[in-house]
Design a protein around this motif. Structure first.
Motif, PDB file in Angstrom:
ATOM      1  N   LEU A 205       0.826  -1.207   0.000  1.00  8.88           N
ATOM      2  CA  LEU A 205       0.000   0.000   0.000  1.00  8.88           C
ATOM      3  C   LEU A 205       0.858   1.253   0.000  1.00  8.88           C
ATOM      4  O   LEU A 205       0.594   2.205  -0.736  1.00  8.88           O
ATOM      5  CB  LEU A 205      -0.935  -0.012   1.213  1.00  8.88           C
ATOM      6  N   SER A 206       1.892   1.281   0.821  1.00 12.62           N
ATOM      7  CA  SER A 206       2.715   2.491   0.923  1.00 12.62           C
ATOM      8  C   SER A 206       3.430   2.799  -0.382  1.00 12.62           C
ATOM      9  O   SER A 206       3.679   3.966  -0.699  1.00 12.62           O
ATOM     10  CB  SER A 206       3.739   2.322   2.052  1.00 12.62           C
ATOM     11  N   ARG A 207       3.740   1.768  -1.182  1.00 17.01           N
ATOM     12  CA  ARG A 207       4.421   2.018  -2.451  1.00 17.01           C
ATOM     13  C   ARG A 207       3.487   2.618  -3.484  1.00 17.01           C
ATOM     14  O   ARG A 207       3.930   3.208  -4.461  1.00 17.01           O
ATOM     15  CB  ARG A 207       5.008   0.702  -2.992  1.00 17.01           C
ATOM     16  N   ARG A 208       2.169   2.458  -3.294  1.00 12.40           N
ATOM     17  CA  ARG A 208       1.225   3.013  -4.261  1.00 12.40           C
ATOM     18  C   ARG A 208       0.768   4.425  -3.920  1.00 12.40           C
ATOM     19  O   ARG A 208       0.079   5.051  -4.720  1.00 12.40           O
ATOM     20  CB  ARG A 208      -0.011   2.091  -4.351  1.00 12.40           C
ATOM     21  N   VAL A 209       1.119   4.917  -2.732  1.00 15.01           N
ATOM     22  CA  VAL A 209       0.719   6.271  -2.343  1.00 15.01           C
ATOM     23  C   VAL A 209       1.703   7.266  -2.934  1.00 15.01           C
ATOM     24  O   VAL A 209       2.912   7.166  -2.678  1.00 15.01           O
ATOM     25  CB  VAL A 209       0.666   6.402  -0.813  1.00 15.01           C
ATOM     26  N   PRO A 210       1.265   8.218  -3.747  1.00  9.31           N
ATOM     27  CA  PRO A 210       2.186   9.209  -4.318  1.00  9.31           C
ATOM     28  C   PRO A 210       2.838  10.052  -3.231  1.00  9.31           C
ATOM     29  O   PRO A 210       2.312  10.199  -2.118  1.00  9.31           O
ATOM     30  CB  PRO A 210       1.280  10.054  -5.230  1.00  9.31           C
ATOM     31  N   ALA A 211       3.973  10.630  -3.562  1.00  8.42           N
ATOM     32  CA  ALA A 211       4.687  11.474  -2.607  1.00  8.42           C
ATOM     33  C   ALA A 211       3.861  12.726  -2.298  1.00  8.42           C
ATOM     34  O   ALA A 211       3.257  13.328  -3.188  1.00  8.42           O
ATOM     35  CB  ALA A 211       6.056  11.884  -3.183  1.00  8.42           C
ATOM     36  N   VAL A 300      -8.340   5.691  -0.518  1.00  5.11           N
ATOM     37  CA  VAL A 300      -8.058   6.721  -1.523  1.00  5.11           C
ATOM     38  C   VAL A 300      -6.825   7.499  -1.089  1.00  5.11           C
ATOM     39  O   VAL A 300      -6.636   7.780   0.104  1.00  5.11           O
ATOM     40  CB  VAL A 300      -9.263   7.673  -1.687  1.00  5.11           C
ATOM     41  N   ALA A 301      -5.985   7.848  -2.061  1.00  5.36           N
ATOM     42  CA  ALA A 301      -4.829   8.720  -1.809  1.00  5.36           C
ATOM     43  C   ALA A 301      -5.258  10.153  -2.082  1.00  5.36           C
ATOM     44  O   ALA A 301      -5.674  10.493  -3.193  1.00  5.36           O
ATOM     45  CB  ALA A 301      -3.654   8.333  -2.710  1.00  5.36           C
ATOM     46  N   VAL A 302      -5.170  11.010  -1.046  1.00  5.88           N
ATOM     47  CA  VAL A 302      -5.602  12.410  -1.136  1.00  5.88           C
ATOM     48  C   VAL A 302      -4.478  13.300  -0.634  1.00  5.88           C
ATOM     49  O   VAL A 302      -3.550  12.842   0.043  1.00  5.88           O
ATOM     50  CB  VAL A 302      -6.881  12.650  -0.311  1.00  5.88           C
ATOM     51  N   PRO A 303      -4.509  14.602  -0.966  1.00  2.00           N
ATOM     52  CA  PRO A 303      -3.512  15.523  -0.416  1.00  2.00           C
ATOM     53  C   PRO A 303      -3.531  15.538   1.112  1.00  2.00           C
ATOM     54  O   PRO A 303      -4.562  15.288   1.748  1.00  2.00           O
ATOM     55  CB  PRO A 303      -3.923  16.880  -1.003  1.00  2.00           C
ATOM     56  N   ARG A 304      -2.411  15.871   1.696  1.00  2.00           N
ATOM     57  CA  ARG A 304      -2.265  15.821   3.151  1.00  2.00           C
ATOM     58  C   ARG A 304      -3.230  16.765   3.852  1.00  2.00           C
ATOM     59  O   ARG A 304      -3.777  16.437   4.913  1.00  2.00           O
ATOM     60  CB  ARG A 304      -0.819  16.170   3.511  1.00  2.00           C
ATOM     61  N   ARG A 305      -3.509  17.921   3.284  1.00  2.00           N
ATOM     62  CA  ARG A 305      -4.372  18.905   3.942  1.00  2.00           C
ATOM     63  C   ARG A 305      -5.822  18.467   4.017  1.00  2.00           C
ATOM     64  O   ARG A 305      -6.603  18.997   4.803  1.00  2.00           O
ATOM     65  CB  ARG A 305      -4.275  20.240   3.199  1.00  2.00           C
TER      66      ARG A 305
END
Length: 419
Positions: A205-211, A300-305
């Protein structure tokens, strides 16, 4: 002495004295054919073999008056000649078939055996299956039993016209993609049997989350067909944010997975084990990467804010965003649906250009002029109706018209085209 005994003694003497002439004849036949491409004459082989055999027989004390006057000498000579001619034939064949340039690269570019190639239409393909156990890779944790069984029971369709090294690379990529393996090594033989060593997934999972983004899980209504990689808009109250789906599973998917596992267990228990055999392993099921829809959970991968506002609400809704379509292909589809065809051609004769311009149903979409006589370069494409002059010999053009009409117009010209 009786004749059968003389024959047996002759065979014995022939085998004893014919080994060295046979080695010499085979070696000379191979060397002459390999380096010159010419077959050594059989008469020369006979003379050489008899010479060597006579010298060898003299040294061994076989040439005596009693032996020379007995039938065993004739039998021995025949055996020597047969051995020499057979060795010469084998050496000549080896010299003809052996490659003249042999390297490690050519060894790696070996291909599959023709026995395992399956023809699908005019294209050959091969089914690759693992052989033996799935090995662990050094420096990585061992594979889980379920993943090991899944890989061992799998099979993969690959093109059959590729060398084994390319097939190994493609299979490694497929295994790495399908099972998210950290590393994999595949070795194939000519019978499409794969020896596989693999390392289990690490941090999938962590490898699929964009920076710069975070992964959150939401309990919501999952759209039917949602899959990993889809772009979605998450609406939580009066706030909206966009994200990328990392995983999705609905309640229907969980029920189907449970039913499939129960059915597989029941089938395994009911399968009769043949005498002296082993229980066949159930075929692994391929997981469906798209959801069946309904209530479920989505990661879902979302922006940090946007992480905290989304986690504070209970009624988040997902809206799948369109990735857009190719307008070029859409335009081609509309043209074809209307009964028209688009063709690219090169004008070869003035009659072809005249036929294109005079027919009102054939339209020029774009044209590119022939190479200039001054600088020798071909100009860029000019789109109609921006043509400043008519088509000439050597020009390229895209034309559109009713299906079959463009070919009929061009055939009526005096020279044809080059498509």
């Amino acid at each position: 002495m009786a004749l059968p005994v003389e024959v047996l003694l002759g065979i014995y003497l022939g085998l004893l004295t014919g080994i060295v002439p046979a080695l010499v004849a085979g070696s000379l036949g191979f060397l002459v054919r390999y380096f010159t491409g010419v077959t050594l004459p059989g008469f020369g082989v006979v003379v050489l073999s008899l010479s060597i055999a006579s010298v060898q027989g003299g040294l061994m004390g076989l040439v005596e008056p009693t032996i020379a006057q007995s039938p065993r000498l004739l039998v021995a000579v025949l055996v020597v000649l047969m051995l020499s001619l057979y060795a010469h034939s084998q050496g000549d064949t080896l010299g003809m078939n052996l490659p003249h340039r042999l390297s490690f690269t050519s060894l790696r570019q070996r291909t599959l055996s023709a026995d395992v190639v399956e023809l699908v239409g005019t294209v050959g393909q091969v089914t690759v299956r693992p052989t033996g156990e799935i090995h662990d890779m050094e420096g990585y944790p061992p594979l889980s039993p379920d993943l090991r069984a899944t890989i061992k029971g799998g099979s993969w369709k690959l093109p059959a016209d590729l060398p084994l090294s390319e097939l190994e690379t493609r299979l490694e990529e497929r295994l790495r993609t399908e099972h998210e393996l950290a590393d994999v090594d595949v070795s194939l033989d000519e019978q499409a049997r794969a020896t596989i060593a693999a390392a289990p997934p690490s941090g999938g999972l962590s490898r699929r989350v964009p920076a710069g983004q975070r992964a959150i899980s939401l309990t919501t209504l999952v759209p039917t067909g949602l899959a990993r990689g889809d772009e979605v808009t998450i609406r939580a109250g009066d706030r909206s944010t966009t994200g990328t789906v990392l995983s999705a599973r609905s309640e229907i998917d969980l029920e189907r997975a449970a039913d499939a596992a129960a059915a597989a267990d029941a089938e395994t228990e009911e399968t009769a084990v043949p005498d002296g055999g082993e229980r066949p392993e159930p075929e692994p099921s391929t997981p469906n990467r798209s959801t069946a829809g309904g209530p479920g959970r989505v990661t879902v991968a979302v922006p940090r804010r946007d992480v905290k506002p989304l986690l504070e609400v209970d009624d988040a809704r997902l809206i799948v965003r369109s990735r857009g379509t190719s307008h070029e292909f859409e335009a081609f589809a509309l043209v074809k649906r209307a009964g028209y065809a688009i063709q690219r051609l090169t004008v070869d004769t003035p009659a072809v250009a005249e036929e294109i311009h005079e027919n009102p149903e054939v339209q020029i979409l774009a044209a590119r002029r022939r190479e200039s006589d001054t600088d020798g370069r071909r100009r860029g494409w000019v789109f109609a109706p921006g043509l400043e002059r008519r088509l000439e010999v050597g020009d390229e053009a895209f034309v559109v018209g009713p299906e079959g009409l463009v070919d009929a117009v061009l055939e009526s010209g005096a020279g044809g085209i080059a498509r």
